[in-house]
Design an enzyme around this catalytic site. Structure first.
Site, PDB file in Angstrom:
ATOM      1  N   CYS A 165      47.539  40.929  43.026  1.00  0.00           N
ATOM      2  CA  CYS A 165      46.578  39.818  42.496  1.00  0.00           C
ATOM      3  C   CYS A 165      47.251  39.692  41.071  1.00  0.00           C
ATOM      4  O   CYS A 165      46.834  38.832  40.547  1.00  0.00           O
ATOM      5  CB  CYS A 165      44.974  40.223  42.342  1.00  0.00           C
ATOM      6  SG  CYS A 165      44.823  40.203  44.079  1.00  0.00           S
ATOM      7  N   HIS A 305      39.371  38.980  34.656  1.00  0.00           N
ATOM      8  CA  HIS A 305      39.859  39.059  36.339  1.00  0.00           C
ATOM      9  C   HIS A 305      38.692  38.476  37.002  1.00  0.00           C
ATOM     10  O   HIS A 305      38.855  37.884  38.074  1.00  0.00           O
ATOM     11  CB  HIS A 305      40.071  40.424  36.714  1.00  0.00           C
ATOM     12  CG  HIS A 305      41.137  40.616  37.962  1.00  0.00           C
ATOM     13  ND1 HIS A 305      41.975  40.002  38.494  1.00  0.00           N
ATOM     14  CD2 HIS A 305      40.546  41.379  38.988  1.00  0.00           C
ATOM     15  CE1 HIS A 305      42.339  40.042  39.673  1.00  0.00           C
ATOM     16  NE2 HIS A 305      41.385  41.005  39.967  1.00  0.00           N
ATOM     17  N   GLU A 316      35.607  45.998  34.474  1.00  0.00           N
ATOM     18  CA  GLU A 316      36.226  45.241  33.391  1.00  0.00           C
ATOM     19  C   GLU A 316      35.377  45.099  32.327  1.00  0.00           C
ATOM     20  O   GLU A 316      35.656  45.073  31.067  1.00  0.00           O
ATOM     21  CB  GLU A 316      36.705  43.850  34.030  1.00  0.00           C
ATOM     22  CG  GLU A 316      37.458  42.925  33.162  1.00  0.00           C
ATOM     23  CD  GLU A 316      37.948  41.694  33.655  1.00  0.00           C
ATOM     24  OE1 GLU A 316      39.001  41.148  33.220  1.00  0.00           O
ATOM     25  OE2 GLU A 316      37.690  41.397  34.876  1.00  0.00           O
ATOM     26  N   LYS A 337      37.325  32.007  38.454  1.00  0.00           N
ATOM     27  CA  LYS A 337      37.574  32.413  39.885  1.00  0.00           C
ATOM     28  C   LYS A 337      36.090  32.033  40.518  1.00  0.00           C
ATOM     29  O   LYS A 337      36.021  31.737  41.622  1.00  0.00           O
ATOM     30  CB  LYS A 337      37.760  33.862  40.074  1.00  0.00           C
ATOM     31  CG  LYS A 337      39.168  34.291  39.888  1.00  0.00           C
ATOM     32  CD  LYS A 337      39.114  35.735  40.409  1.00  0.00           C
ATOM     33  CE  LYS A 337      40.817  36.115  40.167  1.00  0.00           C
ATOM     34  NZ  LYS A 337      41.100  36.627  38.777  1.00  0.00           N
ATOM     35  N   HIS A 342      39.587  33.342  44.509  1.00  0.00           N
ATOM     36  CA  HIS A 342      40.615  34.119  43.949  1.00  0.00           C
ATOM     37  C   HIS A 342      42.142  33.815  44.633  1.00  0.00           C
ATOM     38  O   HIS A 342      41.983  33.929  45.828  1.00  0.00           O
ATOM     39  CB  HIS A 342      40.209  35.736  44.608  1.00  0.00           C
ATOM     40  CG  HIS A 342      41.196  36.734  43.913  1.00  0.00           C
ATOM     41  ND1 HIS A 342      42.382  36.355  43.145  1.00  0.00           N
ATOM     42  CD2 HIS A 342      41.001  37.993  43.839  1.00  0.00           C
ATOM     43  CE1 HIS A 342      42.848  37.713  42.891  1.00  0.00           C
ATOM     44  NE2 HIS A 342      42.123  38.421  43.183  1.00  0.00           N
ATOM     45  N   PHE A 403      45.427  45.049  43.806  1.00  0.00           N
ATOM     46  CA  PHE A 403      45.445  46.161  44.812  1.00  0.00           C
ATOM     47  C   PHE A 403      46.483  47.206  44.382  1.00  0.00           C
ATOM     48  O   PHE A 403      47.647  46.725  43.926  1.00  0.00           O
ATOM     49  CB  PHE A 403      45.526  45.755  46.035  1.00  0.00           C
ATOM     50  CG  PHE A 403      44.026  45.242  46.706  1.00  0.00           C
ATOM     51  CD1 PHE A 403      43.009  45.194  45.702  1.00  0.00           C
ATOM     52  CD2 PHE A 403      44.145  44.910  47.786  1.00  0.00           C
ATOM     53  CE1 PHE A 403      41.816  44.809  46.286  1.00  0.00           C
ATOM     54  CE2 PHE A 403      42.989  44.379  48.320  1.00  0.00           C
ATOM     55  CZ  PHE A 403      41.641  44.587  47.729  1.00  0.00           C
TER      56      PHE A 403
END
Length: 417
Positions: A165, A305, A316, A337, A342, A403
């Site tokens: 991502c 994010h 985060e 998002k 996403h 990831f």
């Protein structure tokens, strides 16, 4: 050596909430959700039956049928936004050194639709291999960069970044570094993804990563809300033209923003889960600040994010509070998002564009779908819940984490001579 200054001179967007830059920004300002029941396949038997799809898009409005059939959807999306960004930049290809103009493009997965269709067809047959001759060229993640370079004749550095991502922020940071080191003048950079296919939804469902709020898809992406239950899969693309400042000035280009620095780090913790204390996120923001020479108190806005997963959002926020200290309460924080879903490998590009437009317009796009405070967060922080807020944005930070523990941040500033 003296590092070159790098600016953004063109933008292109194709998203679940707008098929070009103007539409995308308008929807961000208005807090529009792109989530809806899946139309690309019958999702009735899937645990998640909705996604943030690109809407009202016909590739043949943009790409000749003969060429489109050689491209997976993620490459088609890439070509459309690259065209928009190049047009927006005003670049005259006959007046630039094409050997110093390159393409760095990100995609976390690449041609998933092509792979799914080809393998499904083989598995349903008699075992005789009858694969499309374009199967491999359509599937592999670097072909978007290849197609863009061929389209415009760009002969400088050309490659793909694959860091889940974080892929397109990785592409932006790499492009920025090549230019400031004097190795190129111009890059078409960004990312694209088209994973709203059976194997994409099914795979993320198996990971228990997706929201299953099938009764109310439009509010399913709920970053920082107490009742968040996973991310909403999106698709689309974002493109930016990065250019060495003096090169841009010499041709009278309009300048959207300046890139000041980029950060890179790894969680070194888990293949899918973030570091619980946000260590990788903390390190990448510190690296971006140090790289750019920006002090924490100079940052106005963080596009986080913020995927709407229980663990990711928490880690985060912990990292932001550690890095920014008391200034964290002066920041605007938002997760776009909540509107786009996403976009995986394309997320960083479309979110960096959101930061640039926030700088240009003096408006912070909101984090929509907030209904219930999560008491584990410090809710004195300004998450820009539900409505856009006006603010003079001089410096913005965009975070993307992937990831494998891949983390990238990029710092953007209002352009000043």
């Amino acid at each position: 050596m003296e590092l070159k200054r790098v600016v953004v001179t063109g933008l292109g967007a194709l998203t679940p909430i707008g098929n070009n830059l103007e539409e995308y920004w308008k929807s961000l300002e208005e807090g529009v959700s792109g989530a809806a029941p899946i139309t690309k396949f019958d999702a009735e038997k899937f645990r998640t039956k909705f996604a943030c799809e690109v809407k009202s898009f016909d590739v043949h409005d943009h790409i000749h049928r003969k060429d489109a059939r050689k491209m997976d959807i993620f490459t088609q999306y890439a070509m459309v936004v690259a065209e928009e960004a190049m047009k927006d930049s005003g670049l005259d290809l006959e007046k630039i050194n094409l050997a110093r103009a390159g393409v760095i493009w990100g995609s976390g997965i690449g041609g998933l639709k092509t792979f799914h269709d080809e393998v499904t067809e083989f598995a349903s047959g008699d075992g005789t291999p009858r694969y499309n001759p374009f199967f491999i060229p359509k599937m592999i993640a670097d072909l978007s960069a290849g197609h863009i370079s061929i389209r415009f004749g760009l002969m400088g550095p050309n490659f793909a970044t694959v860091s889940a991502c974080a892929s397109s922020t990785n592409a932006l940071v790499d492009s920025f570094n090549y230019i400031r080191l004097g190795k190129a003048d111009i890059f078409v950079t960004g990312g694209s993804e088209a994973a709203v296919v059976e194997s994409g939804i099914g795979g993320f469902n198996a990971l228990k990563a997706l929201s299953e709020r099938n009764d109310d898809p439009t509010t399913a992406s709920r970053p920082f809300d107490k009742n968040r239950d996973g991310f909403v899969l999106g698709e689309g693309a974002g493109a930016l033209i990065l250019e060495e400042l003096e090169h841009a000035k010499a041709r009278g280009a309009k300048i959207y923003a300046e890139i000041l620095g980029g950060g890179m780090s790894a969680d070194a913790h888990h293949i899918t889960a973030p570091h619980p204390e946000g260590l990788g996120a903390k390190n990448v923001m510190i690296d971006a600040l140090n790289d750019s020479g920006v002090k924490p108190e100079e940052v106005d806005y963080i596009n986080v994010h913020g995927t709407s997963t229980p663990l990711g959002d928490m880690s985060e926020v912990k990292a932001i509070q550690e890095v920014f200290g008391a200034h964290a309460y002066n920041l605007n924080i938002s997760s776009t998002k909540s509107m786009t879903g996403h976009l995986l490998g394309a997320a960083g590009a479309v979110e960096s564009i959101a930061c640039i437009m926030a700088i240009q317009k003096g408006i912070i796009p909101p984090t929509i779908n907030h209904f219930t405070d999560d008491e584990t967060f410090d809710n004195k922080l300004n998450f820009t819940f539900n409505k856009a807020q006006k603010r003079d944005v001089k410096v913005a930070l965009s975070n993307t984490f992937g990831f494998g523990g891949h983390n990238f941040s990029i710092l953007l500033r209002k352009y000043e001579e």
